[in-house]
Design an enzyme around this catalytic site. Structure first.
Site, PDB file in Angstrom:
ATOM      1  N   CYS A 103       0.696  -1.265  -0.090  1.00 26.61           N
ATOM      2  CA  CYS A 103       0.129   0.105  -0.014  1.00 26.61           C
ATOM      3  C   CYS A 103       0.971   1.286   0.069  1.00 26.61           C
ATOM      4  O   CYS A 103       0.358   2.316  -0.381  1.00 26.61           O
ATOM      5  CB  CYS A 103      -1.096  -0.204   1.255  1.00 26.61           C
ATOM      6  SG  CYS A 103      -1.964  -1.468   1.199  1.00 26.61           S
ATOM      7  N   HIS A 122      -3.665   6.710   1.325  1.00 26.23           N
ATOM      8  CA  HIS A 122      -4.095   5.622   0.872  1.00 26.23           C
ATOM      9  C   HIS A 122      -5.271   5.029   1.157  1.00 26.23           C
ATOM     10  O   HIS A 122      -5.843   5.329   2.334  1.00 26.23           O
ATOM     11  CB  HIS A 122      -2.938   4.674   1.438  1.00 26.23           C
ATOM     12  CG  HIS A 122      -3.210   3.189   0.961  1.00 26.23           C
ATOM     13  ND1 HIS A 122      -3.745   2.666  -0.270  1.00 26.23           N
ATOM     14  CD2 HIS A 122      -3.705   2.072   1.908  1.00 26.23           C
ATOM     15  CE1 HIS A 122      -4.115   1.179  -0.226  1.00 26.23           C
ATOM     16  NE2 HIS A 122      -4.026   0.951   0.958  1.00 26.23           N
ATOM     17  N   ASN A 154      -9.728  -1.419  -1.914  1.00 28.49           N
ATOM     18  CA  ASN A 154      -8.546  -1.190  -1.648  1.00 28.49           C
ATOM     19  C   ASN A 154      -7.749  -1.546  -2.891  1.00 28.49           C
ATOM     20  O   ASN A 154      -7.510  -2.711  -3.156  1.00 28.49           O
ATOM     21  CB  ASN A 154      -7.837  -1.498  -0.369  1.00 28.49           C
ATOM     22  CG  ASN A 154      -6.401  -1.704  -0.131  1.00 28.49           C
ATOM     23  OD1 ASN A 154      -5.778  -1.145  -1.029  1.00 28.49           O
ATOM     24  ND2 ASN A 154      -6.115  -1.842   0.890  1.00 28.49           N
TER      25      ASN A 154
HETATM   26  O1  UT7 Z   1      -3.574  -1.412   3.411  1.00 27.71           O
HETATM   27  C1  UT7 Z   1      -3.730  -2.283   4.527  1.00 27.71           C
HETATM   28  C2  UT7 Z   1      -5.008  -3.482   4.329  1.00 27.71           C
HETATM   29  N1  UT7 Z   1      -5.623  -3.671   5.297  1.00 27.71           N
HETATM   30  C3  UT7 Z   1      -6.377  -3.004   6.097  1.00 27.71           C
HETATM   31  O2  UT7 Z   1      -6.428  -1.900   6.140  1.00 27.71           O
HETATM   32  C4  UT7 Z   1      -7.364  -3.561   7.252  1.00 27.71           C
HETATM   33  C5  UT7 Z   1      -7.335  -2.969   8.320  1.00 27.71           C
HETATM   34  N2  UT7 Z   1      -8.352  -3.415   9.341  1.00 27.71           N
HETATM   35  C6  UT7 Z   1      -9.822  -3.400   8.988  1.00 27.71           C
HETATM   36  O3  UT7 Z   1      -9.955  -2.601   7.944  1.00 27.71           O
HETATM   37  C7  UT7 Z   1     -10.586  -4.065   9.839  1.00 27.71           C
HETATM   38  O4  UT7 Z   1     -10.132  -4.594  10.837  1.00 27.71           O
HETATM   39  C8  UT7 Z   1     -11.812  -5.263   8.946  1.00 27.71           C
HETATM   40  C9  UT7 Z   1     -12.589  -4.313   8.013  1.00 27.71           C
HETATM   41  C10 UT7 Z   1     -10.754  -5.979   8.252  1.00 27.71           C
HETATM   42  C11 UT7 Z   1     -12.401  -5.932  10.086  1.00 27.71           C
HETATM   43  O5  UT7 Z   1     -13.187  -5.080  10.793  1.00 27.71           O
HETATM   44  P1  UT7 Z   1     -13.189  -5.298  12.286  1.00 27.71           P
HETATM   45  O6  UT7 Z   1     -14.183  -4.492  12.731  1.00 27.71           O
HETATM   46  O7  UT7 Z   1     -11.630  -5.221  12.757  1.00 27.71           O
HETATM   47  O8  UT7 Z   1     -13.891  -6.484  12.513  1.00 27.71           O
HETATM   48  P2  UT7 Z   1     -13.392  -8.045  13.019  1.00 27.71           P
HETATM   49  O9  UT7 Z   1     -12.236  -8.459  12.456  1.00 27.71           O
HETATM   50  O10 UT7 Z   1     -13.370  -7.773  14.725  1.00 27.71           O
HETATM   51  O11 UT7 Z   1     -14.718  -9.037  12.888  1.00 27.71           O
HETATM   52  C12 UT7 Z   1     -15.952  -8.939  13.412  1.00 27.71           C
HETATM   53  C13 UT7 Z   1     -16.697  -9.899  13.108  1.00 27.71           C
HETATM   54  C14 UT7 Z   1     -16.251 -11.353  13.256  1.00 27.71           C
HETATM   55  O12 UT7 Z   1     -17.092 -12.235  13.561  1.00 27.71           O
HETATM   56  P3  UT7 Z   1     -17.330 -12.657  15.186  1.00 27.71           P
HETATM   57  O13 UT7 Z   1     -16.083 -13.297  15.513  1.00 27.71           O
HETATM   58  O14 UT7 Z   1     -17.660 -11.402  15.821  1.00 27.71           O
HETATM   59  O15 UT7 Z   1     -18.478 -13.518  15.142  1.00 27.71           O
HETATM   60  C15 UT7 Z   1     -15.924 -11.442  11.674  1.00 27.71           C
HETATM   61  O16 UT7 Z   1     -15.674 -13.110  11.550  1.00 27.71           O
HETATM   62  O17 UT7 Z   1     -17.228  -9.745  11.683  1.00 27.71           O
HETATM   63  C16 UT7 Z   1     -16.830 -10.831  11.029  1.00 27.71           C
HETATM   64  N3  UT7 Z   1     -16.461 -10.586   9.578  1.00 27.71           N
HETATM   65  C17 UT7 Z   1     -17.372 -10.495   8.577  1.00 27.71           C
HETATM   66  N4  UT7 Z   1     -18.605 -10.374   8.718  1.00 27.71           N
HETATM   67  C18 UT7 Z   1     -19.048 -10.142   7.394  1.00 27.71           C
HETATM   68  C19 UT7 Z   1     -15.137 -10.688   9.224  1.00 27.71           C
HETATM   69  N5  UT7 Z   1     -15.328 -10.184   7.805  1.00 27.71           N
HETATM   70  C20 UT7 Z   1     -16.633 -10.153   7.342  1.00 27.71           C
HETATM   71  C21 UT7 Z   1     -17.173  -9.952   6.360  1.00 27.71           C
HETATM   72  N6  UT7 Z   1     -18.524  -9.913   6.195  1.00 27.71           N
HETATM   73  N7  UT7 Z   1     -16.485  -9.739   5.245  1.00 27.71           N
END
Ligand code: UT7
Length: 336
Positions: free
Chosen positions: A115, A261, A291
């Site tokens: 990125c 970014h 992204n």
């Molecule tokens: O350039 C660098 C690229 N990457 C990034 O910038 C990523 C940075 N991180 C993020 O953007 C966030 O951490 C995410 C968008 C990836 C995830 O959001 P979050 O608020 O941190 O969610 P989480 O990982 O804590 O997951 C919450 C819940 C989980 O379920 P449980 O365990 O609470 O039942 C996940 O399994 O959301 C679930 N989950 C989804 N649900 C629906 C994870 N991905 C998805 C999805 N759709 N796509």
């Protein structure tokens, strides 16, 4: 003094529109979850049957940038290609693009800074230009993510984030007394946290580098600790903004627009809040593209120029990025 100025920009986004709703046919997710957590509404992917690599998207973006600069490919002294999704493992996509541009022996190098590819690319181009090693450079940031992500529920945390696309920038070295062009660049990396976001395969540390057993474990797909990446991003972006401005001897009031970014709208909103920035001072387009990693900033820059936002003398943009590596950095650019 020698300065690096932008002569032309271009972008290329593949045609296949994939909405959040479309993703629900492959994985357990929802438009609401994706929009709320990331701000993303849609992204574009290359055609499903394959055959389109990062250099192909880069070629289309390059043709537009070269045309706007009024340059022919033969005018280039160097191609810098930033991607985490090279067409093939080696040689780099820069070499492939060089051939597709019809060039014979023009040098080309790849940058593997994810990125932060645009920031590292600008710093590299500026160093080549200031040291008289090159006068005319084509920078390309291009990604084809869609062929390399796990679109089942297992990979949904990563799969919903990424889109395909390319941006290109023609850069020229000029002699000027004006304080214009690339004013400052700041680069950082932190390999200690490499496993926060990585794609392991094919891996030279494994023998064989890829096998059916390994693929059964889904290790050919990117793995991410989203919360770690989020936490570091919202800390490093304000930090590197401050550092870049200090190095340029500027204040935030001297900056007309920040192009960060595009990883997650929530990351950029947290950054905006920490910096106390008005909406008009920060540009986001992740809603439409997802992204696109090394493509995100040059695509955004091309849109900003096309939208005529660069509308006054000495218009100054701060570019900041954070991503896998970990890597992060900033660039200040001032238009003439
Ligand atoms: O350039 C660098 C690229 N990457 C990034 O910038 C990523 C940075 N991180 C993020 O953007 C966030 O951490 C995410 C968008 C990836 C995830 O959001 P979050 O608020 O941190 O969610 P989480 O990982 O804590 O997951 C919450 C819940 C989980 O379920 P449980 O365990 O609470 O039942 C996940 O399994 O959301 C679930 N989950 C989804 N649900 C629906 C994870 N991905 C998805 C999805 N759709 N796509």
């Amino acid at each position: 003094m020698k300065r690096t100025v932008i002569r032309g920009t271009g972008r290329y986004i593949p045609e296949r529109l994939v909405t959040n709703q479309d993703l629900t046919q492959w994985m357990d997710t929802s438009d609401e979850w994706i929009k709320q957590r990331t701000g993303i509404e849609q992204r574009y992917w290359v055609k499903e049957e394959g055959g389109v690599g990062a250099s192909d998207l880069g070629l289309e973006a390059s043709k537009i940038a070269l045309d706007r600069a009024g340059w022919k490919p033969e005018d280039l002294d160097l191609i810098i290609f930033a991607t985490l999704s090279p067409d093939i493992f080696f040689p780099g996509s820069g070499c492939l693009l060089q051939h597709k541009l019809g060039l014979e022996t023009t040098p080309a190098l790849d940058i593997r800074q994810q990125c932060t590819g645009f920031i590292y690319g600008m710093a590299t181009a500026d160093a080549y230009i200031r040291s008289n090693m090159a006068k005319r450079i084509l920078f390309v940031g291009s990604e084809v993510h869609s062929t390399g992500i796990d679109i089942s529920t297992r990979g949904r945390d990563v799969a919903v984030l990424f889109g395909d696309g390319a941006g290109a920038v023609c850069l020229e070295g000029i002699d000027t007394d004006e304080d214009i062009g690339i004013l400052t660049t700041v680069l950082h990396s932190q390999g200690k946290l490499a496993d926060g976001l990585m794609l392991e395969l094919p891996a030279s540390r494994l023998n064989p580098r890829i096998s059916v057993d390994i693929m059964n474990e889904a290790r050919q797909f990117p793995k991410m600790n989203g919360q770690i990446i989020f936490k570091h991003a919202v800390r490093r972006l304000p930090e590197v903004t401050k550092e870049t401005l200090e190095k340029a001897n500027l204040s935030i009031d001297d900056i007309d627009l920040i192009i960060p970014h595009q990883a997650n709208l929530r990351i950029n909103q947290a950054f905006q809040n920490t910096m106390n920035l008005p909406d008009e001072k920060i540009f986001n387009n992740i809603q439409r593209y997802g992204n696109t990693t090394a493509g995100s900033i040059p695509i955004a820059l091309d849109e900003v120029i096309e939208m005529n936002l660069v509308n006054k003398k000495n218009y100054t943009i701060l570019f900041v990025a954070f991503g896998a590596g970990l890597t992060w950095g900033g660039v200040v650019y001032r238009f003439a």
